[in-house]
Enzyme design. Structure first.
Site, PDB file in Angstrom:
ATOM      1  N   ASP A 161      -5.183   0.105  15.465  1.00  0.00           N
ATOM      2  CA  ASP A 161      -4.357  -0.332  14.332  1.00  0.00           C
ATOM      3  C   ASP A 161      -4.145  -1.849  14.360  1.00  0.00           C
ATOM      4  O   ASP A 161      -4.577  -2.548  15.290  1.00  0.00           O
ATOM      5  CB  ASP A 161      -3.026   0.433  14.390  1.00  0.00           C
ATOM      6  CG  ASP A 161      -2.452   0.740  13.023  1.00  0.00           C
ATOM      7  OD1 ASP A 161      -2.838   0.084  12.048  1.00  0.00           O
ATOM      8  OD2 ASP A 161      -1.592   1.638  12.936  1.00  0.00           O
ATOM      9  N   GLU A 198      -7.463  -1.753   9.883  1.00  0.00           N
ATOM     10  CA  GLU A 198      -6.724  -2.950   9.445  1.00  0.00           C
ATOM     11  C   GLU A 198      -6.479  -2.915   7.944  1.00  0.00           C
ATOM     12  O   GLU A 198      -6.252  -3.940   7.318  1.00  0.00           O
ATOM     13  CB  GLU A 198      -7.346  -4.244   9.971  1.00  0.00           C
ATOM     14  CG  GLU A 198      -8.770  -4.516   9.609  1.00  0.00           C
ATOM     15  CD  GLU A 198      -8.932  -4.945   8.166  1.00  0.00           C
ATOM     16  OE1 GLU A 198      -9.266  -4.052   7.354  1.00  0.00           O
ATOM     17  OE2 GLU A 198      -8.771  -6.133   7.854  1.00  0.00           O
ATOM     18  N   TRP A 199      -6.526  -1.682   7.390  1.00  0.00           N
ATOM     19  CA  TRP A 199      -6.057  -1.382   6.034  1.00  0.00           C
ATOM     20  C   TRP A 199      -6.856  -2.084   4.930  1.00  0.00           C
ATOM     21  O   TRP A 199      -6.358  -2.265   3.799  1.00  0.00           O
ATOM     22  CB  TRP A 199      -4.553  -1.718   5.908  1.00  0.00           C
ATOM     23  CG  TRP A 199      -3.757  -1.358   7.120  1.00  0.00           C
ATOM     24  CD1 TRP A 199      -3.765  -0.153   7.752  1.00  0.00           C
ATOM     25  CD2 TRP A 199      -2.869  -2.194   7.863  1.00  0.00           C
ATOM     26  NE1 TRP A 199      -2.929  -0.185   8.838  1.00  0.00           N
ATOM     27  CE2 TRP A 199      -2.366  -1.424   8.927  1.00  0.00           C
ATOM     28  CE3 TRP A 199      -2.441  -3.520   7.723  1.00  0.00           C
ATOM     29  CZ2 TRP A 199      -1.469  -1.933   9.867  1.00  0.00           C
ATOM     30  CZ3 TRP A 199      -1.533  -4.026   8.648  1.00  0.00           C
ATOM     31  CH2 TRP A 199      -1.070  -3.242   9.702  1.00  0.00           C
ATOM     32  N   GLY A 200      -8.065  -2.534   5.273  1.00  0.00           N
ATOM     33  CA  GLY A 200      -8.878  -3.209   4.253  1.00  0.00           C
ATOM     34  C   GLY A 200      -8.449  -4.635   3.984  1.00  0.00           C
ATOM     35  O   GLY A 200      -8.930  -5.260   3.041  1.00  0.00           O
ATOM     36  N   ASP A 201      -7.567  -5.186   4.829  1.00  0.00           N
ATOM     37  CA  ASP A 201      -7.006  -6.510   4.557  1.00  0.00           C
ATOM     38  C   ASP A 201      -8.033  -7.638   4.635  1.00  0.00           C
ATOM     39  O   ASP A 201      -7.888  -8.661   3.972  1.00  0.00           O
ATOM     40  CB  ASP A 201      -5.879  -6.827   5.560  1.00  0.00           C
ATOM     41  CG  ASP A 201      -4.579  -6.131   5.179  1.00  0.00           C
ATOM     42  OD1 ASP A 201      -4.563  -5.400   4.168  1.00  0.00           O
ATOM     43  OD2 ASP A 201      -3.580  -6.324   5.906  1.00  0.00           O
ATOM     44  N   ASP A 220      -1.656   2.697   3.734  1.00  0.00           N
ATOM     45  CA  ASP A 220      -1.465   4.101   4.111  1.00  0.00           C
ATOM     46  C   ASP A 220      -1.383   5.030   2.903  1.00  0.00           C
ATOM     47  O   ASP A 220      -0.797   4.706   1.878  1.00  0.00           O
ATOM     48  CB  ASP A 220      -0.169   4.243   4.914  1.00  0.00           C
ATOM     49  CG  ASP A 220      -0.325   3.678   6.318  1.00  0.00           C
ATOM     50  OD1 ASP A 220      -1.377   3.099   6.618  1.00  0.00           O
ATOM     51  OD2 ASP A 220       0.624   3.824   7.108  1.00  0.00           O
TER      52      ASP A 220
HETATM   53  C1  GLA Z   1      -0.193   2.417  10.423  1.00  0.00           C
HETATM   54  C2  GLA Z   1      -1.456   3.204  10.159  1.00  0.00           C
HETATM   55  C3  GLA Z   1      -1.106   4.662  10.019  1.00  0.00           C
HETATM   56  C4  GLA Z   1      -0.429   5.169  11.283  1.00  0.00           C
HETATM   57  C5  GLA Z   1       0.791   4.319  11.588  1.00  0.00           C
HETATM   58  C6  GLA Z   1       1.398   4.642  12.939  1.00  0.00           C
HETATM   59  O1  GLA Z   1       0.676   2.446   9.335  1.00  0.00           O
HETATM   60  O2  GLA Z   1      -2.117   2.731   9.030  1.00  0.00           O
HETATM   61  O3  GLA Z   1      -2.274   5.435   9.748  1.00  0.00           O
HETATM   62  O4  GLA Z   1      -1.336   5.120  12.353  1.00  0.00           O
HETATM   63  O5  GLA Z   1       0.475   2.938  11.575  1.00  0.00           O
HETATM   64  O6  GLA Z   1       2.512   3.868  13.227  1.00  0.00           O
END
Ligand code: GLA
Length: 420
Positions: A161, A198-201, A220
């Site tokens: 993460d 890394e959420w696509g950032d 998320d």
């Molecule tokens: C981030 C991730 C989630 C999850 C949480 C856990 O938000 O994107 O998928 O793993 O952390 O804290």
């Protein structure tokens, strides 16, 4: 001339690299660091986060593993059991990470053994910052030590993460961070999938495939059909807003490097049709299929969705090409996924709250996929049609297909080339 000492030269070089890195000039070596071939089709499994958050312990993980086996999920292909955030305790005096002694008293090696004995694989979670998103110890500065530890525990999959990695110019360079963990995995001597989160950032679809096997493309997911929920500095999104961000990324995903639109909320969405659509569209996208629901308490109709062999086959198709949005109207869309056998999977997604009657007059619409170089002229080539939900044969593409699609539901058909 005054000599510059070696120490100064090193310092100067480090400074120059730092400036170049800040200016975005340094590209870290492209040599393949990841262990290849671990995810030739999209990974399938379960993860604790979407349903349980931090409220996890070894009993829950074991019960879930047992239910994954007894419900048939394992045999349908869901083999990874991934323990997300909050399994961690403190590091010991030597810096070794340890599990929370109250929640995981038997230790992680015992948990790994339990999973492996049932034909499952063991996934774990860490973070490229000093702390995870939930404030547990992160792996920054401990990457090699943690990867070695995970290898000792029999870990097969690491979700890595991006919380607490700094802000602005102070932020850790994501390529450096994921490359370091990828190298640490290689040095550990154990094959582990690396899930880049890394959420696509930082446009991971452009670089993460060198280091990992899948990369998150968005923030998320949350268990709603069409909502975005703000949490202040970040927000989470439901099925449709996440889906809408995927079409433009399809060219980047493929065997051993997958776009990851986040773990599934199948089983957690309010309406059955929404659960069906979510699963169908993740199958169409060639997305990783990571279940995020309460498996021991799962209703039979949810098990039926998740174990549908025809939908899974579409997802796991060896060509590894995600679907394109073929026809778009405000209320419904048709997506088309090229398949390895020369056929297509076709999904009719009803975004709206009303039943939609959709007619596909195959000969009247061109199906052309410029990204993966596939074109079908239905006047020349004919295909049989199977309803992927039920397995029942339909008429073929020589006649138009009309289907009433219920609110928020998705019809899926598999088209196979016809031998006339
Ligand atoms: C981030 C991730 C989630 C999850 C949480 C856990 O938000 O994107 O998928 O793993 O952390 O804290």
């Amino acid at each position: 001339m005054k000599q510059i000492s070696a120490g100064w030269l090193t310092a100067l070089r480090a400074f120059a690299i730092g400036v170049a890195a800040l200016a975005g000039l340094v590209s870290f070596p492209a040599a393949a660091q990841k262990i290849e071939g671990l995810a030739l089709t999209p990974p399938m499994g379960w993860n604790s986060w979407n349903h349980y958050g931090c409220d996890i312990d070894e009993t829950l993980i074991r019960q879930t593993a047992d239910a994954i086996v007894s419900s048939g999920l394992r045999d349908a292909g869901y083999t990874y059991v991934n323990v997300d955030d909050c399994w961690h305790g403190e590091r010991d005096a030597a810096g070794n990470i340890q599990p929370d002694p109250e929640r995981f008293p038997s230790g992680m090696k015992a948990l790994g053994n339990y999973l492996h004995a049932r034909g499952l694989k063991f996934g774990i979670y860490s973070d490229a910052g000093m702390q995870t998103c939930a404030g547990r110890p992160g792996s920054q500065g401990h990457e090699y030590q943690d990867a070695r530890r995970y290898a000792e525990w029999g870990v097969d999959y690491i979700k890595y993460d991006w919380c607490n990695t700094g802000e602005g110019v102070e932020q850790r360079n994501p390529r450096e961070a994921y490359r370091t963990m990828s190298n640490a995995i290689a040095a550990s001597g154990r094959a582990m999938v690396l899930s880049v989160c890394e959420w696509g950032d930082h446009d991971p679809w452009l670089w993460a495939g060198q280091y990992g096997h899948l990369w998150r493309t968005t923030g998320d997911i949350i268990n709603c059909w069409d909502c975005t929920v703000s949490h202040g500095s970040w927000s989470s999104s439901g099925v449709l807003p996440i889906l809408d961000q995927q079409a433009k990324l399809r060219r980047y995903g493929g065997p051993d490097g997958w776009n990851d639109p986040d773990m599934m909320e199948v089983g957690n969405l309010p309406k059955l049709a929404e659960n069906r659509s979510h699963f169908a569209m993740w199958a169409m996208l060639a997305a990783p299929l990571i279940i995020g629901t309460d498996v021991p308490g799962m209703k039979p109709e949810i098990t039926a969705i998740l174990t549908n062999p025809r939908l899974i086959a579409i997802n796991q198709d060896e060509a590894g090409q995600g679907a394109m949005k073929w026809i778009a109207t405000p209320d419904w869309e048709v997506w088309a996924k090229p398949l390895a056998d020369g056929g297509w999977a076709i999904a009719i997604l009803n975004r709206s709250g009303e039943t939609q009657r959709v007619t596909l007059d195959w000969g009247a619409v061109e199906l052309k996929d410029d990204t993966f170089g596939r074109q079908t002229d239905f006047a020349q080539m004919h295909y049989t049609l199977t309803d992927a939900w039920t397995g029942s044969a339909q008429s073929d593409t020589r006649t138009p297909l009309t289907r009433d699609v219920a609110p928020h539901d998705t019809a899926v058909f598999r088209l196979r080339p016809m031998i006339l």
